[in-house]
Design an enzyme around this catalytic site. Structure first.
Site, short mmCIF file in Angstrom:
data_model
loop_
_atom_site.label_atom_id
_atom_site.label_comp_id
_atom_site.label_asym_id
_atom_site.label_seq_id
_atom_site.Cartn_x
_atom_site.Cartn_y
_atom_site.Cartn_z
N LYS A 160 0.86 -1.19 0.00
CA LYS A 160 0.00 0.00 0.00
C LYS A 160 0.89 1.24 0.00
CE LYS A 160 -4.20 1.78 2.18
NZ LYS A 160 -5.04 1.88 0.99
N1 PMP Z 1 -7.59 -2.15 -3.17
C1 PMP Z 1 -7.11 -0.90 -3.18
C2 PMP Z 1 -6.39 -0.40 -4.37
C3 PMP Z 1 -7.29 -0.07 -2.05
O1 PMP Z 1 -6.81 1.16 -2.04
C4 PMP Z 1 -7.99 -0.57 -0.93
C5 PMP Z 1 -8.21 0.31 0.27
N2 PMP Z 1 -7.14 0.24 1.15
C6 PMP Z 1 -8.47 -1.88 -0.99
C7 PMP Z 1 -8.25 -2.65 -2.12
C8 PMP Z 1 -9.18 -2.49 0.19
O2 PMP Z 1 -8.26 -2.70 1.22
P1 PMP Z 1 -8.69 -2.71 2.76
O3 PMP Z 1 -9.89 -3.58 2.85
O4 PMP Z 1 -7.52 -3.25 3.46
O5 PMP Z 1 -9.02 -1.30 3.11
#
Ligand code: PMP
Length: 308
Positions: A160
């Site tokens: 991320k």
């Molecule tokens: N994919 C992307 C590209 C994202 O930015 C997010 C948000 N963080 C998610 C999936 C979902 O991740 P999470 O459930 O950990 O927030």
């Protein structure tokens, strides 16, 4: 959505006034995208007060993201989990979006610099339903983007990192320009990857399918939550490559993310999903939101109360 300001931001060990959390224009992260971050939520639960949801999982992912780009984190997972709770508490927030960010700071130019210190902040502020209350209830309109997600061997999609969100921006802006609420990116091989900021699930003939982690997705924590809850409800969940055209013929589709929570999809490229009924999505949504009312037993220890 405009940021609703809170009072204090934690920065490198100190709580400082919101307005003082500024940085130099020659900060490494601003030039080379060298930031890693998390998006987390605190919920005001009916039975355990204000709780950070899956605190440890988010902070462990932050540490992992930092390690891929060789950032020194200076704070342990446990310390940062405490900081997240402190920031919510000291800002007097009942429910909040929490944004920890580690970025390479001021000091040296060049993408491979190893001499920029890591700046670490944790902010928290109120944030409602990312794709709208109406979307949470009745579903949103999405479009497949002409932009592909990050291909394997380019920039790691499973990390991320700030720079990855240039891809998200293009995908989301393209969809919004054409009147849709969110864009879905394809992987390098033309199979479905994920939304600009959400993972994607389909329900097809009673089974729940979702693209595998190798399909250029961020391995979402809400994705994992949905998988665990769906299995608990007795559904079969399969991680498999999905073709674009499959989305036009499935019974239900939903998106997951910390910001988006569990949002149903109403149409894809203008084509209505299924017959408009969403019993499986509804069951998973109810199980998810039930964690915060106590109706769903938190047998996984996902709720981390900010007090005590
Ligand atoms: N994919 C992307 C590209 C994202 O930015 C997010 C948000 N963080 C998610 C999936 C979902 O991740 P999470 O459930 O950990 O927030």
């Amino acid at each position: 959505m405009a940021i609703q300001e809170a009072k204090l931001i934690w920065r490198n060990g100190e709580m400082i006034p919101w307005a003082d959390a500024t940085t130099h224009v020659l900060t490494h992260g601003l030039h080379y995208g060298t930031g890693v971050f998390e998006g987390m939520r605190a919920y005001n639960t009916d039975h355990k007060g204000v709780c950070v949801f899956r605190n440890r999982d988010h902070i462990e992912r932050l540490h992992y993201s930092a390690s891929v780009y060789r950032f020194d984190m200076n704070y342990s997972v446990e310390e940062l989990m405490e900081v997240c709770k402190q920031v919510v508490r000291e800002n007097g927030l009942q429910s909040a979006y929490i944004r920890p960010l580690a970025f390479l700071g001021y000091g040296e130019m060049g993408p491979s610099s190893m001499n920029c210190k890591t700046d670490l902040i944790v902010a928290a502020f109120p944030w409602g339903a990312y794709l709208g209350e109406e979307g949470l209830k009745n579903g949103i309109d999405v479009a497949i983007s002409s932009w592909r997600r990050l291909a394997p061997g380019t920039v790691p999609a499973g990390v991320k990192a700030a720079g990855n969100y240039l891809s998200s921006r293009l995908i989301s802006l393209e969809a919004k320009t054409h009147g849709y609420e969110e864009g879905i990116g394809l992987a390098h091989d033309g199979t479905i990857s994920e939304g600009a900021g959400e993972n994607l699930f389909v329900i097809h003939k009673g089974r729940i399918l979702t693209p595998p982690t190798a399909a250029s997705i961020l391995n979402g924590i809400t994705r994992d939550t949905a998988i665990v809850l769906a299995k608990k409800l007795g559904y079969e969940v399969v991680e498999q490559a999905l073709s674009r055209e499959m989305l036009y013929g499935v019974d239900e589709i939903f998106l997951t993310g910390t910001a988006a929570e569990i949002t149903p999809v109403k149409t894809v490229d203008g084509i209505t999903v299924g017959n408009g009924e969403r019993p499986v999505t509804k069951a998973i949504q109810d199980a998810f939101f039930g964690i915060f009312t106590g109706e769903t037993q938190d047998e996984w220890g996902w709720l981390d109360p900010i007090e005590g």
